[in-house]
Design a protein around this motif. Sequence first.
Motif, PDB file in Angstrom:
ATOM      1  N   VAL A 135      13.472  -4.271  -5.802  1.00  0.00           N
ATOM      2  CA  VAL A 135      12.342  -3.432  -5.405  1.00  0.00           C
ATOM      3  C   VAL A 135      12.128  -2.438  -6.541  1.00  0.00           C
ATOM      4  O   VAL A 135      13.013  -1.644  -6.849  1.00  0.00           O
TER       5      VAL A 135
ATOM      6  N   ASP B 151       7.353   1.799  -4.801  1.00  0.00           N
ATOM      7  CA  ASP B 151       7.036   2.048  -3.395  1.00  0.00           C
ATOM      8  C   ASP B 151       5.663   1.465  -3.073  1.00  0.00           C
ATOM      9  O   ASP B 151       4.672   2.179  -2.982  1.00  0.00           O
TER      10      ASP B 151
ATOM     11  N   SER C  52       4.666   0.142  -0.299  1.00  0.00           N
ATOM     12  CA  SER C  52       4.236   0.405   1.076  1.00  0.00           C
ATOM     13  C   SER C  52       3.705   1.827   1.262  1.00  0.00           C
ATOM     14  O   SER C  52       3.075   2.126   2.268  1.00  0.00           O
TER      15      SER C  52
ATOM     16  N   VAL D  93       9.809   5.942   0.117  1.00  0.00           N
ATOM     17  CA  VAL D  93      11.158   5.462  -0.197  1.00  0.00           C
ATOM     18  C   VAL D  93      11.081   3.985  -0.592  1.00  0.00           C
ATOM     19  O   VAL D  93      10.132   3.291  -0.232  1.00  0.00           O
ATOM     20  N   LEU D  94      12.089   3.529  -1.329  1.00  0.00           N
ATOM     21  CA  LEU D  94      12.181   2.109  -1.649  1.00  0.00           C
ATOM     22  C   LEU D  94      13.010   1.445  -0.556  1.00  0.00           C
ATOM     23  O   LEU D  94      14.157   1.808  -0.334  1.00  0.00           O
ATOM     24  N   ASP D  95      12.393   0.494   0.156  1.00  0.00           N
ATOM     25  CA  ASP D  95      13.100  -0.195   1.231  1.00  0.00           C
ATOM     26  C   ASP D  95      12.550  -1.600   1.412  1.00  0.00           C
ATOM     27  O   ASP D  95      11.767  -2.080   0.593  1.00  0.00           O
ATOM     28  N   ARG D  96      12.929  -2.253   2.503  1.00  0.00           N
ATOM     29  CA  ARG D  96      12.530  -3.644   2.763  1.00  0.00           C
ATOM     30  C   ARG D  96      11.022  -3.838   2.947  1.00  0.00           C
ATOM     31  O   ARG D  96      10.540  -4.953   2.891  1.00  0.00           O
ATOM     32  N   ARG D  97      10.291  -2.758   3.184  1.00  0.00           N
ATOM     33  CA  ARG D  97       8.835  -2.877   3.352  1.00  0.00           C
ATOM     34  C   ARG D  97       8.113  -3.010   2.019  1.00  0.00           C
ATOM     35  O   ARG D  97       6.943  -3.342   1.981  1.00  0.00           O
ATOM     36  N   ASP D  98       8.815  -2.737   0.922  1.00  0.00           N
ATOM     37  CA  ASP D  98       8.213  -2.794  -0.413  1.00  0.00           C
ATOM     38  C   ASP D  98       8.361  -4.176  -1.028  1.00  0.00           C
ATOM     39  O   ASP D  98       9.243  -4.948  -0.659  1.00  0.00           O
TER      40      ASP D  98
END
Length: 132
Positions: free
Chosen positions: A32, A35, A37, A41-46
């Motif tokens: 990732v 960002d 999304s 934050v950088l997470d699974r949605r990105d």
Amino acid sequence: GYWIPRLFEEQTVGGETVRRAIVPPFLLWRVVESDTSGAGVLDRRDAARAYVTDVDGSGLRALTPAGHHAKEFVYRQRGFTLLVSAIRDVDGNGQFTSGDDLTWYRYRAGTAGPAVPLVGAAAVEEAGRPLR
């Protein structure tokens, strides 16, 4: 993180079945980078971009273009070929859904170049009506 497919090959030798692990000649990474999304934050949605390295971690190569989300991976031992599906956020809403453009990419281990895009929805649309 990285992913190594767990593959096994079985052979019968002298009436005894021998099972050995087959290790692909690369490591697969999902990274990732931004960002996409808009959540802060950088997470699974990105969007997670696909990369490969040699098994020692050298030779980092991007498999999918920036801004595409690597979704599925299929490893074929024959020819050490990796197929990666990636979604491009066509509508720019930061989500990667079935309404966006999906393209498959093919990478053959040991090649220096990038993964080769296979036909995606955008290419089909650009080509127009299929031949009959």
